[in-house]
Design an enzyme around this catalytic site. Sequence first.
Site: not given
Ligand code: 8IG
Length: 269
Positions: A37, A89, A190
């Site tokens: 990402s 991915r 989370e």
């Molecule tokens: I970009 O704050 C991204 N991916 N688990 N938590 C989790 N995955 C993420 C986060 C995040 N930001």
Amino acid sequence: MNASVSNDPTAAATAAARRLQEITGAATHDIALVMGSGWVPAADMLGTSGHEFPVTELPGFPAPMVEGHAGRIRSITVGDRRALVFLGRTHLYEGRGVAAVVHGVRTAVAAGCKTIVLTNGCGGLRPSFVPGQPVLISDHINLTATSPIIGANFVDLTDLYSPRLRDLCRTVEPSLEEGVYVQFPGPHYETPAEIGMVRAIGGHLVGMSTTLEAIAAREAGAEVLGISLVTNLAAGMTGEPLNHEEVLEAGRASAVRMGRLLTEVLPRI
Ligand code: 8IG
């Protein structure tokens, strides 16, 4: 015949590597990069000439589903190396199983890659982290309750994230920080209480990828470099909700910085 990624992962990776050879005409590849990402814009700075095709051209790869995770593979030349760049991915939360998550890494190693660069976008726990900041992964905590390894193969994960490659990154960018990456299964972010737990167990970065791929890469004998792009502060830290758009925006905003980092690191690997 017709090995599936889950019932014979090694044969499936070999089959995908053979098809990769046919498509690219390259007998072997040296380095693979998995662009997570926010990293896809940075990939363009590594060069785009060569071959580019959808992952689905190779056996064993499902089409990804998430916006910003274009499921394509590039085979490019960087200096005197041949690099395999995965634009996107497969994530565990897609429900296709662990073998599907690590098929790219296994294919890359079967294609000759000795180094796997895993990138991701993540939430950051240090209050000093700013969105758009790259952080070297020094170690991980795998909270997915699963492993890509099947059977009694007790793979050592000491120094999983190569100290040599981390040092090399710091010669390019001395200010790079390091942190422990904690993988949750997702796809939900989370709760603030879970982030409190991450802090208590020694995590600095939270995300939904990377650890299973790193384990599979190590099992296959490759050297691993992990770099997270902090795209947001972790849940509960800012008073604002988390959203996917900020992830994409942080990637666009930091593409040049991430691209330059990778461009300078790659030839030195
Ligand atoms: I970009 O704050 C991204 N991916 N688990 N938590 C989790 N995955 C993420 C986060 C995040 N930001």
